[in-house]
Scaffold this motif. Structure first.
Motif, PDB file in Angstrom:
ATOM      1  N   VAL A  59       0.846  -1.194   0.000  1.00 33.51           N
ATOM      2  CA  VAL A  59       0.000   0.000   0.000  1.00 33.51           C
ATOM      3  C   VAL A  59       0.883   1.245   0.000  1.00 33.51           C
ATOM      4  CG1 VAL A  59      -1.947  -1.122   1.120  1.00 33.51           C
ATOM      5  CG2 VAL A  59      -0.194  -0.060   2.515  1.00 33.51           C
ATOM      6  N   ASP A  60       0.273   2.381  -0.328  1.00 30.19           N
ATOM      7  CA  ASP A  60       1.038   3.625  -0.414  1.00 30.19           C
ATOM      8  C   ASP A  60       1.328   4.247   0.942  1.00 30.19           C
ATOM      9  OD1 ASP A  60       1.155   3.501  -3.170  1.00 30.19           O
ATOM     10  OD2 ASP A  60      -0.736   4.579  -3.409  1.00 30.19           O
ATOM     11  N   HIS A  61       0.378   4.148   1.869  1.00 32.11           N
ATOM     12  CA  HIS A  61       0.603   4.749   3.187  1.00 32.11           C
ATOM     13  C   HIS A  61       0.042   3.838   4.273  1.00 32.11           C
ATOM     14  CE1 HIS A  61      -3.543   5.915   2.391  1.00 32.11           C
ATOM     15  NE2 HIS A  61      -3.692   6.101   3.695  1.00 32.11           N
ATOM     16  N   ALA A  62       0.620   3.917   5.456  1.00 29.50           N
ATOM     17  CA  ALA A  62       0.180   3.115   6.588  1.00 29.50           C
ATOM     18  C   ALA A  62      -0.998   3.801   7.263  1.00 29.50           C
ATOM     19  CB  ALA A  62       1.326   2.938   7.582  1.00 29.50           C
ATOM     20  N   MET A  63      -1.977   3.013   7.669  1.00 26.72           N
ATOM     21  CA  MET A  63      -3.148   3.548   8.355  1.00 26.72           C
ATOM     22  C   MET A  63      -2.945   3.422   9.868  1.00 26.72           C
ATOM     23  SD  MET A  63      -6.144   1.882   5.989  1.00 26.72           S
ATOM     24  CE  MET A  63      -7.490   2.486   6.952  1.00 26.72           C
ATOM     25  N   THR A  64      -3.441   4.402  10.607  1.00 28.83           N
ATOM     26  CA  THR A  64      -3.388   4.316  12.062  1.00 28.83           C
ATOM     27  C   THR A  64      -4.534   3.425  12.537  1.00 28.83           C
ATOM     28  OG1 THR A  64      -4.805   6.243  12.352  1.00 28.83           O
ATOM     29  CG2 THR A  64      -2.421   6.638  12.216  1.00 28.83           C
ATOM     30  N   LYS A  65      -4.525   3.100  13.829  1.00 29.15           N
ATOM     31  CA  LYS A  65      -5.581   2.251  14.379  1.00 29.15           C
ATOM     32  C   LYS A  65      -6.951   2.903  14.252  1.00 29.15           C
ATOM     33  CE  LYS A  65      -3.129  -0.609  17.636  1.00 29.15           C
ATOM     34  NZ  LYS A  65      -3.065  -1.136  18.987  1.00 29.15           N
ATOM     35  N   THR A  66      -7.016   4.214  14.477  1.00 31.38           N
ATOM     36  CA  THR A  66      -8.311   4.884  14.369  1.00 31.38           C
ATOM     37  C   THR A  66      -8.796   4.918  12.923  1.00 31.38           C
ATOM     38  OG1 THR A  66      -7.192   7.024  14.269  1.00 31.38           O
ATOM     39  CG2 THR A  66      -7.976   6.299  16.416  1.00 31.38           C
ATOM     40  N   GLU A  67      -7.889   5.084  11.965  1.00 33.01           N
ATOM     41  CA  GLU A  67      -8.283   5.059  10.557  1.00 33.01           C
ATOM     42  C   GLU A  67      -8.792   3.685  10.148  1.00 33.01           C
ATOM     43  OE1 GLU A  67      -5.308   8.400   8.600  1.00 33.01           O
ATOM     44  OE2 GLU A  67      -4.671   6.312   8.700  1.00 33.01           O
ATOM     45  N   MET A  68      -8.144   2.622  10.636  1.00 37.23           N
ATOM     46  CA  MET A  68      -8.606   1.270  10.332  1.00 37.23           C
ATOM     47  C   MET A  68      -9.981   1.024  10.934  1.00 37.23           C
ATOM     48  SD  MET A  68      -5.362  -1.313  10.391  1.00 37.23           S
ATOM     49  CE  MET A  68      -4.701  -0.903  11.969  1.00 37.23           C
ATOM     50  N   ARG A  69     -10.207   1.498  12.150  1.00 35.04           N
ATOM     51  CA  ARG A  69     -11.496   1.314  12.813  1.00 35.04           C
ATOM     52  C   ARG A  69     -12.595   2.056  12.052  1.00 35.04           C
ATOM     53  NH1 ARG A  69     -10.419   3.236  17.858  1.00 35.04           N
ATOM     54  NH2 ARG A  69      -9.427   1.270  18.354  1.00 35.04           N
ATOM     55  N   GLU A  70     -12.301   3.277  11.601  1.00 33.32           N
ATOM     56  CA  GLU A  70     -13.288   4.054  10.852  1.00 33.32           C
ATOM     57  C   GLU A  70     -13.595   3.415   9.493  1.00 33.32           C
ATOM     58  OE1 GLU A  70     -15.189   6.711  11.591  1.00 33.32           O
ATOM     59  OE2 GLU A  70     -14.436   6.508  13.635  1.00 33.32           O
ATOM     60  N   SER A  71     -12.602   2.808   8.856  1.00 31.62           N
ATOM     61  CA  SER A  71     -12.844   2.190   7.555  1.00 31.62           C
ATOM     62  C   SER A  71     -13.711   0.941   7.682  1.00 31.62           C
ATOM     63  CB  SER A  71     -11.525   1.841   6.877  1.00 31.62           C
ATOM     64  OG  SER A  71     -10.881   0.785   7.553  1.00 31.62           O
ATOM     65  N   ARG A  72     -13.688   0.276   8.831  1.00 27.74           N
ATOM     66  CA  ARG A  72     -14.507  -0.913   9.047  1.00 27.74           C
ATOM     67  C   ARG A  72     -15.912  -0.584   9.506  1.00 27.74           C
ATOM     68  NH1 ARG A  72      -9.795  -2.849  11.831  1.00 27.74           N
ATOM     69  NH2 ARG A  72     -10.868  -2.354  13.747  1.00 27.74           N
ATOM     70  N   ARG A  73     -16.143   0.645   9.977  1.00 28.21           N
ATOM     71  CA  ARG A  73     -17.455   1.020  10.496  1.00 28.21           C
ATOM     72  C   ARG A  73     -18.470   1.087   9.353  1.00 28.21           C
ATOM     73  NH1 ARG A  73     -17.177   5.703  14.307  1.00 28.21           N
ATOM     74  NH2 ARG A  73     -16.828   4.014  15.763  1.00 28.21           N
ATOM     75  N   PRO A  74     -19.584   0.373   9.486  1.00 28.76           N
ATOM     76  CA  PRO A  74     -20.585   0.395   8.412  1.00 28.76           C
ATOM     77  C   PRO A  74     -21.381   1.694   8.420  1.00 28.76           C
ATOM     78  CG  PRO A  74     -21.376  -0.923  10.228  1.00 28.76           C
ATOM     79  CD  PRO A  74     -19.960  -0.516  10.569  1.00 28.76           C
ATOM     80  N   ASP A  75     -22.072   1.961   7.327  1.00 29.02           N
ATOM     81  CA  ASP A  75     -22.990   3.091   7.278  1.00 29.02           C
ATOM     82  C   ASP A  75     -24.101   2.844   8.297  1.00 29.02           C
ATOM     83  OD1 ASP A  75     -21.615   4.395   5.310  1.00 29.02           O
ATOM     84  OD2 ASP A  75     -22.737   3.435   3.686  1.00 29.02           O
ATOM     85  N   PRO A  76     -24.670   3.897   8.867  1.00 29.56           N
ATOM     86  CA  PRO A  76     -25.691   3.691   9.884  1.00 29.56           C
ATOM     87  C   PRO A  76     -26.954   3.027   9.345  1.00 29.56           C
ATOM     88  CG  PRO A  76     -25.549   6.012   9.331  1.00 29.56           C
ATOM     89  CD  PRO A  76     -24.414   5.316   8.642  1.00 29.56           C
ATOM     90  N   GLY A  77     -27.201   3.109   8.047  1.00 27.58           N
ATOM     91  CA  GLY A  77     -28.374   2.472   7.482  1.00 27.58           C
ATOM     92  C   GLY A  77     -29.585   3.388   7.459  1.00 27.58           C
ATOM     93  N   TYR A  78     -29.455   4.547   8.049  1.00 26.63           N
ATOM     94  CA  TYR A  78     -30.560   5.503   8.047  1.00 26.63           C
ATOM     95  C   TYR A  78     -29.983   6.903   8.142  1.00 26.63           C
ATOM     96  CZ  TYR A  78     -29.543   5.676  13.021  1.00 26.63           C
ATOM     97  OH  TYR A  78     -28.900   5.810  14.222  1.00 26.63           O
TER      98      TYR A  78
END
Length: 91
Positions: A59-78
């Motif tokens: 990959v081009d850049h390393a993600m921090t723990k908070t960035e990884m957590r945010e990328s896994r968070r699903p859309d709220p659905g509403y």
């Protein structure tokens, strides 16, 4: 600067101590954990020792723990258009 994104897919339990040491040196403790290391020959050699246990991508850049957590968070659905109090004032 490119990085290796290394994810431990299979456990190192039952593997030789040398293999378990490589996992520990890379910082892979539990299954499905992801670590980032800069692309280098020494890291590539360590990855080759445990290639059957890990998933590796460049990959081009390393993600921090908070960035990884945010990328896994699903859309709220509403989506909230109006709050209940605001909707009732119009009547």
């Amino acid at each position: 600067m490119p990085y290796f994104r290394i994810t431990l897919m299979r456990s190192g339990i039952g593997m030789p101590l040398k293999t378990q040491g490589v996992l520990k040196a890379l910082g892979l403790r539990k299954r499905m954990t992801t670590v980032y290391h800069p692309v280098s020959q020494s890291v590539a050699g360590q990855i080759m020792r445990i290639k059957e246990l890990v998933d590796v991508k460049e990959v081009d850049h390393a993600m921090t723990k908070t960035e990884m957590r945010e990328s896994r968070r699903p859309d709220p659905g509403y989506y909230v258009e109006k709050k209940a109090g605001e909707a009732m004032r119009g009547y």
